[in-house]
Structure formats: structure tokens, C-alpha cells
Design an enzyme around this catalytic site. Structure first.
Site, PDB file in Angstrom:
ATOM      1  N   ASP A 128       4.357 156.919  14.086  1.00  0.00           N
ATOM      2  CA  ASP A 128       3.444 157.664  14.933  1.00  0.00           C
ATOM      3  C   ASP A 128       2.422 158.350  14.021  1.00  0.00           C
ATOM      4  O   ASP A 128       2.789 159.167  13.171  1.00  0.00           O
ATOM      5  CB  ASP A 128       4.240 158.711  15.735  1.00  0.00           C
ATOM      6  CG  ASP A 128       3.645 158.976  17.100  1.00  0.00           C
ATOM      7  OD1 ASP A 128       2.399 159.059  17.176  1.00  0.00           O
ATOM      8  OD2 ASP A 128       4.406 159.127  18.066  1.00  0.00           O
ATOM      9  N   GLU A 272      -3.216 155.617  21.657  1.00  0.00           N
ATOM     10  CA  GLU A 272      -2.994 156.392  22.879  1.00  0.00           C
ATOM     11  C   GLU A 272      -4.361 156.834  23.395  1.00  0.00           C
ATOM     12  O   GLU A 272      -5.010 157.671  22.769  1.00  0.00           O
ATOM     13  CB  GLU A 272      -2.111 157.601  22.578  1.00  0.00           C
ATOM     14  CG  GLU A 272      -1.743 158.383  23.825  1.00  0.00           C
ATOM     15  CD  GLU A 272      -1.300 159.824  23.552  1.00  0.00           C
ATOM     16  OE1 GLU A 272      -0.590 160.395  24.372  1.00  0.00           O
ATOM     17  OE2 GLU A 272      -1.698 160.374  22.502  1.00  0.00           O
ATOM     18  N   ASP A 347       6.188 161.754  27.023  1.00  0.00           N
ATOM     19  CA  ASP A 347       5.352 162.748  27.712  1.00  0.00           C
ATOM     20  C   ASP A 347       5.463 162.632  29.231  1.00  0.00           C
ATOM     21  O   ASP A 347       4.837 163.426  29.948  1.00  0.00           O
ATOM     22  CB  ASP A 347       3.869 162.544  27.353  1.00  0.00           C
ATOM     23  CG  ASP A 347       3.556 162.842  25.888  1.00  0.00           C
ATOM     24  OD1 ASP A 347       4.276 163.647  25.271  1.00  0.00           O
ATOM     25  OD2 ASP A 347       2.585 162.257  25.371  1.00  0.00           O
TER      26      ASP A 347
HETATM   27  O1  TEU Z   1      -0.303 163.284  23.706  1.00  0.00           O
HETATM   28  C1  TEU Z   1      -1.652 163.475  24.008  1.00  0.00           C
HETATM   29  C2  TEU Z   1      -1.867 164.080  25.291  1.00  0.00           C
HETATM   30  O2  TEU Z   1      -3.003 164.121  25.743  1.00  0.00           O
HETATM   31  C3  TEU Z   1      -0.681 164.661  25.993  1.00  0.00           C
HETATM   32  O3  TEU Z   1      -0.531 165.923  25.491  1.00  0.00           O
HETATM   33  C4  TEU Z   1      -0.801 164.657  27.427  1.00  0.00           C
HETATM   34  O4  TEU Z   1      -2.008 165.191  27.847  1.00  0.00           O
HETATM   35  C5  TEU Z   1       0.294 165.472  28.021  1.00  0.00           C
HETATM   36  O5  TEU Z   1       1.497 165.145  27.447  1.00  0.00           O
HETATM   37  C6  TEU Z   1       0.388 165.215  29.466  1.00  0.00           C
HETATM   38  O6  TEU Z   1       1.254 166.129  29.988  1.00  0.00           O
HETATM   39  C7  TEU Z   1       0.049 163.119  22.393  1.00  0.00           C
HETATM   40  C8  TEU Z   1       1.557 163.049  22.262  1.00  0.00           C
HETATM   41  O7  TEU Z   1       2.022 161.918  22.954  1.00  0.00           O
HETATM   42  C9  TEU Z   1       2.164 164.323  22.741  1.00  0.00           C
HETATM   43  O8  TEU Z   1       3.562 164.296  22.705  1.00  0.00           O
HETATM   44  C10 TEU Z   1       1.649 165.416  21.831  1.00  0.00           C
HETATM   45  O9  TEU Z   1       2.119 166.649  22.286  1.00  0.00           O
HETATM   46  C11 TEU Z   1       0.132 165.434  21.782  1.00  0.00           C
HETATM   47  O10 TEU Z   1      -0.436 164.156  21.567  1.00  0.00           O
HETATM   48  C12 TEU Z   1      -0.327 166.273  20.614  1.00  0.00           C
HETATM   49  O11 TEU Z   1      -0.025 165.612  19.422  1.00  0.00           O
END
Ligand code: TEU
Ligand code: CA
Length: 585
Positions: A128, A272, A347
């Protein structure tokens, strides 16, 4: 000629359906087909996967002991959520040293062992890559805040004053509150899209970019298979104009990154991209542009969020809308680019809880969801526990939650007048912790996850929902995933075929057709817990192989479907095995 006219009926005989005979898994790859287009990914959230030393937190040594399990499932690579050094303000998505392992998870030595042990099983490790931001404990940020003249100052985004209310730069953080926080040491405000402890890197700084590429090469040289790129659509931001996602420089930066890192390596890169549209998805993933191998897009997630309260107010999933979204994305990347396929991740809520039935029809709906997703075009991702139909956490008390986003919004929304009961209902449906409860290996203590006290509560349904029970059941969820993962490797129609919805407006059936040359695959699923029926048009009726249960099957006229019943029938010719590239470089 790639195909012999010998039908699969005369092909191979074996276990589940009479289709899978290829032990190596990749013998049916077409010439020049990238290995990651036939592979299935498996996401591990390390803290919750398997705890080898009893401290209540999953670890890398624990993952190594489960590699044979993953090999049996048939996956091609693991997307490993962050294991780097981190103060864990966002469970590792706040990195304080990209080239060190969090001691809670292990050491570099055990990480190297994981890479090697996975490789011997034909499994790649995808790290990641969290480079939109670092932890506030990263040495770059420490140097940056300490001195205005440090070369690291410009690695981050600063302002002397908070932005005026309503100005373009007056942005809100994804995790609640303003995106600018004053740092007393720095005597200035810094930008953070996520938690205040996750300051955003300044991608406009070329020295910073070079440091990131150097770090990526250091990992690639250790033998990893590629990167999942966290929030990658945010790196081209233009803060002065208030643009964060999909900013003007994201594509040039990704092209520069590819040139500086992957040259000649057959990597998997998956971005992502919450801001994905059919148009920019092609820009990100068209191989000719040398940016990413594929992206995650979130249309099927966000479409059902509330316009005001977002994920915290859950909306029911409308099936015709959901089908339309998938059809739109299958079409968008039909000729150029590539997509990832997924229902859940760390998430998001659990797939059966969100799209299926976590109760009476848990197993049936989990298998239905797997089948509908895995027979589309793209690279599927399985989130740990999905392959046994794990469900949402069911937490009823805010004290059970650990997630920074959930805890922040609890404060914010209650202060804003939202009732505790409403917030908790939203969290029960959509909190990120739903996916983060420990993997349920057995019905025993702590679901066999840890001999210590788990860092987050174990779902009480471990008594019935666990790997030991499900995997031994030929009609269980695991065996369906294993079958689908194997079919993708075997059948080019799944990897490359065209896609068309069948009965697009049907309110309870998700059906589609895949076509590849003369081959045809018809997938029909009752997406609900009530019996229903589907009338096929004369040109949709067919006879072929029942790829889920074995034998032949004729589909004609009106089909009656039991709750969550799923049918997949293939009329095809056996692929002649061609020399395959090795699954890993
Ligand atoms: O997620 C990006 C992100 O936009 C998420 O925070 C999303 O908006 C949220 O989970 C929806 O509820 C990534 C990662 O997957 C997440 O786990 C991290 O917290 C975030 O980036 C910050 O690195
Ligand atoms: Ca541990």
C-alpha cells in the site's frame, strides 16, 4: 488460432464443475496477456488477519502461516494494507518511515520472508503506497515544521493565516473539521486532507517526488509485485484554486512515476480513485499512457450515500441503478484501460451486509454477490473474510469503535444536533470498523485470531461464521470463491469478453451476458430474498455448461429463481493452452 473447436464438454474432468483441470493456474493465458488481468487480488488488513504472538494485533508472521490457505483459494496477489512504521493515528495510513516495518507487525527480515514465501506459492505482494500524505511523525515533517529554511519545509503545504471563510482554499478534511491546522512549532497552518496527524505532501516539489520514487524502487528491488496507491487522485492538487481531487498534474506525475520506477518490470499498480469518471478512468489506466494498471472506482458505493450526511445516513441500494453503474463501467473500459472489481475493502461495510442478506440467506447471498462480480471483466479483489461471508460488526456502543473517522464524526454530528441513535445506526451500516473486526478462523476463543485480547471486538457470529466450518462445506462460500477464481484463469471469456446487461430494468434480477468470439456466458442472479422470475427473449435462450454446478443446462422461456439463486451457463470451446508468462516477474 487460439481455440480448438473441441467443446469444453469433451475437455477436462474434475472436481467442482468439470472445468478446472489446470493445476498451474495460468496455462490458459492468451499471448501478451498481463498476468494481473487473470489474477484475483486478496486484501489483508494486517491488524485483523492473524496474530502470531498473542499481543492481540495481527502481524506479518501471522500472514505467513496463512499463505497455504490463500494459495488454496487461488489468489494471484495480496494487497497488503500498510505495515510501515507508524504512530497508527489512522491504522498505518499515517507513515513515519516508508522503509521500516512497524514493530507491532514485524521486522524487515520477516517482511522479506513474507515476500519470498508468497512468491514460492505464486503469490505477489502488493504494498500500500500512501504518498498523498505522511504521518506528522515523519522526519520530513519534523524538519519542515522546525525551520522555514529547511529544504523539507516545501515538502508540505503551508499558509501563515487560515484561509478566509468561503475562499477556494477554505477546504474541509475528509475526516471532519477544517483541512488546515495550525502547527505551533512551525508558526503556520498546514494542509491535511485526512486527519490532522496526516499532513499532505507537496507534490509540486521535484525533490520530494524523487525521494518517493527512490523509496518505491527500494521496495520493488525487494521483490514486491507492485503497489496499491492510496488516494492517488489527490496528488495533483491545486490548493490555491481549491482543487484537491483529480487536479491538473495527477497524470504527468503518474507518468513520471512510472518512468522513474517500473521501467521493464511487470508490476501491478492499482490506484484508489474516488473521483473516477468513465473519462478519467481511461486516462489513468490506458496502458499506452503508462500511468496505472487499473483503478478502483467507487460509483457503486457513493451513489447510495445521503446527499447531506453522506455515508452516515445509509440509503437502500436500488438494483436497476446498481446494475446501470456496473454496465456503465464495463462499457467505459471495454477497449482501453482496465478496472478493479470489488464489493468491499477496509473502508467499506461487509459485502453481504450492504448488498446481500447477513441473516437467513447469508451464504446464498454471499455466493450470489461473488458470482455476479467475479464473472465480469476486470481484476477482482476479495477483502479478507469476504470469502467466508463475514458480516458487519454490529457494534452498539461508540466505545467499541476504533476508527478515527467514525470517532471524529461522532463528535461532530452529535454536536451538530444529530441524535445518538441516528449516528449509531449510520455507523452500524457504514463505519469502516465493520470491515476491521478480526478474521474468523474458528468458532473458538477470539475466533482463532489471537490468544491475547484482540485490539477490536470479535463478531459474536464467529460461532457459525468461520473458516474452519465454511471451507469444509462444498456448498459454502469459500468453495464458490475458489471456483470463480479458478474459472477466471481458465476462461478468456471472463477476462476479455464483451458485456451486456440482460433485463436491465428487472427490479430483482441481476443478469448479464458475456461474449467472446462464438462463446457466450449467461449469468443470472436473484439479488433478493424473495422468489422471482425472469423471461428470456428468444435470442437469449441457450444450452451450455453449468459452470457453477457441473453438467449441462438449458435456459429457456421463463426462469423461476429461488432467493439469491444464481445461474451461470457457458457455451464455449476449450482454450488450447499456450505458453504462459510466469505469474510474477
Ligand atoms: O482512503 C481514502 C478516502 O478517501 C477514504 O478516507 C474514504 O473517503 C473514507 O474511508 C470513506 O469513509 C484511503 C484509505 O483507504 C483509508 O483507509 C485512509 O484512511 C485514507 O486513504 C487516508 O490514508
Ligand atoms: Ca501480534
Amino acid at each position: 488460432m487460439i481455440f480448438s473447436r473441441r467443446t469444453i464438454l469433451f475437455g477436462v474432468a474434475s472436481a467442482a464443475t468439470g472445468l478446472i483441470s489446470d493445476k498451474s493456474g495460468y496455462a490458459a493465458l492468451l499471448p501478451n496477456e498481463p498476468w494481473w488481468q487473470s489474477a484475483t487480488g486478496y486484501q489483508i488488513y494486517p491488524a485483523s488477519f492473524f496474530d502470531s504472538n498473542g499481543d492481540g494485533i495481527g502481524d506479518i508472521a501471522g500472514i505467513i502461516t496463512k499463505l497455504d490457505y490463500l494459495k488454496d483459494l487461488g489468489i494471484g496477489f495480496i494487497w497488503l494494507s500498510p505495515v510501515y512504521a507508524s504512530p497508527m493515528a489512522d491504522n498505518g495510513y499515517d507513515i513515519s518511515d516508508y522503509q521500516a516495518i512497524n514493530p507491532t507487525f514485524g521486522t524487515l527480515k520477516v517482511m522479506d520472508k513474507l515476500i519470498a514465501e508468497a512468491k514460492t506459492r505464486g503469490i505477489g505482494i502488493v504494498m500500500d503506497l500512501v504518498v498523498n500524505h505522511t504521518s506528522d511523525q515523519h522526519p520530513w515533517f519534523k524538519a519542515a515544521r522546525a525551520s522555514r529554511t529547511s529544504p523539507y519545509r516545501d515538502y508540505y503545504l503551508w499558509r501563515d493565516q487560515p484561509p478566509a471563510k468561503g475562499a477556494p482554499e477554505d477546504l474541509a478534511s475528509t475526516f471532519g473539521g477544517p483541512a488546515w491546522t495550525r502547527d505551533e512549532v512551525a508558526g503556520a497552518y498546514y494542509f491535511h486532507e485526512f486527519a490532522a496527524r496526516q499532513p499532505d505532501l507537496n507534490w509540486a516539489n521535484p525533490a520530494m517526488r524523487r525521494d518517493i520514487y527512490k523509496m518505491m524502487n527500494w521496495w520493488l528491488d525487494r521483490g514486491i509485485a507492485g503497489f496499491r496507491m492510496d488516494s492517488i487522485d489527490l496528488i495533483g492538487k491545486d490548493i490555491a484554486k481549491g482543487i484537491v481531487a483529480d487536479g491538473p498534474n495527477v497524470h504527468p506525475y503518474l507518468q513520471e512515476m512510472t518512468a522513474a520506477t517500473q521501467g521493464g518490470r511487470d508490476c501491478i499498480t492499482v490506484g484508489e480513485v474516488w473521483s473516477a469518471t468513465p473519462d478519467n478512468a481511461v486516462l489513468y489506466s490506458d496502458p499506452a499512457r503508462h500511468e496505472l494498471a487499473m483503478i478502483f472506482q467507487f460509483d457503486h458505493v457513493t451513489r447510495f450515500w445521503d446527499s447531506k450526511l453522506g455515508k452516515w445516513k445509509s440509503q437502500p441500494v436500488d438494483l436497476p441503478t446498481l446494475k446501470g453503474i456496473f454496465a456503465k463501467w464495463q462499457a467505459a473500459l471495454a477497449t482501453k484501460g482496465w478496472t478493479a472489481l470489488f464489493w468491499g475493502n477496509h473502508d467499506l461495510p461487509r459485502a453481504v451486509s450492504r448488498y446481500g442478506d447477513p441473516g437467513q440467506y447469508r451464504v446464498e447471498s454471499a455466493k450470489m454477490l461473488a458470482t455476479v462480480l467475479h464473472l465480469m471483466k476486470g481484476t477482482p479483489y476479495v477483502f479478507q473474510g469476504e470469502e467466508i461471508g463475514m458480516t458487519n460488526a454490529g457494534f452498539t456502543d461508540i466505545k467499541q469503535y476504533r476508527d478515527v473517522e467514525t470517532l471524529n464524526f461522532y463528535q461532530i454530528q452529535i454536536a451538530g444536533g444529530e441524535s445518538e441513535a441516528d449516528f449509531m445506526a449510520g455507523a452500524r451500516a457504514n463505519s469502516r470498523d465493520n470491515a476491521r473486526t478480526p478474521m474468523q478462523w474458528t468458532s473458538g476463543r477470539n475466533a482463532g485470531f489471537s490468544r491475547g485480547r484482540p485490539w477490536i471486538g470479535v463478531n459474536p457470529n464467529k460461532a457459525t461464521v468461520n473458516v474452519a466450518a465454511d471451507r469444509a462445506d462444498p456448498n459454502g462460500v469459500f468453495q464458490r470463491y475458489k471456483l470463480l477464481i479458478g474459472l477466471r484463469k481458465l476462461l478468456p471469456i471472463i477476462r476479455r469478453g464483451g458485456f451486456r446487461l440482460v433485463a436491465a430494468q428487472h427490479p430483482s434480477v441481476f443478469a448479464y451476458e458475456r461474449t467472446f468470439g462464438d462463446d457466450r456466458l449467461l449469468v443470472i442472479a436473484n439479488f433478493t430474498g424473495k422468489p422471482t422470475s425472469l423471461a428470456l427473449t428468444p435470442n437469449e435462450v441457450m444450452t451450455g455448461q453449468d459452470i457453477l454446478n457441473g453438467g449441462t443446462r438449458s435456459l429457456g422461456g421463463v426462469l423461476n429463481l429461488q432467493p439469491y439463486e444464481t445461474i451461470a451457463v457457458l457455451r464455449a470451446y476449450a482454450p488450447t493452452p499456450v505458453a504462459a508468462p510466469p505469474p510474477l516477474r
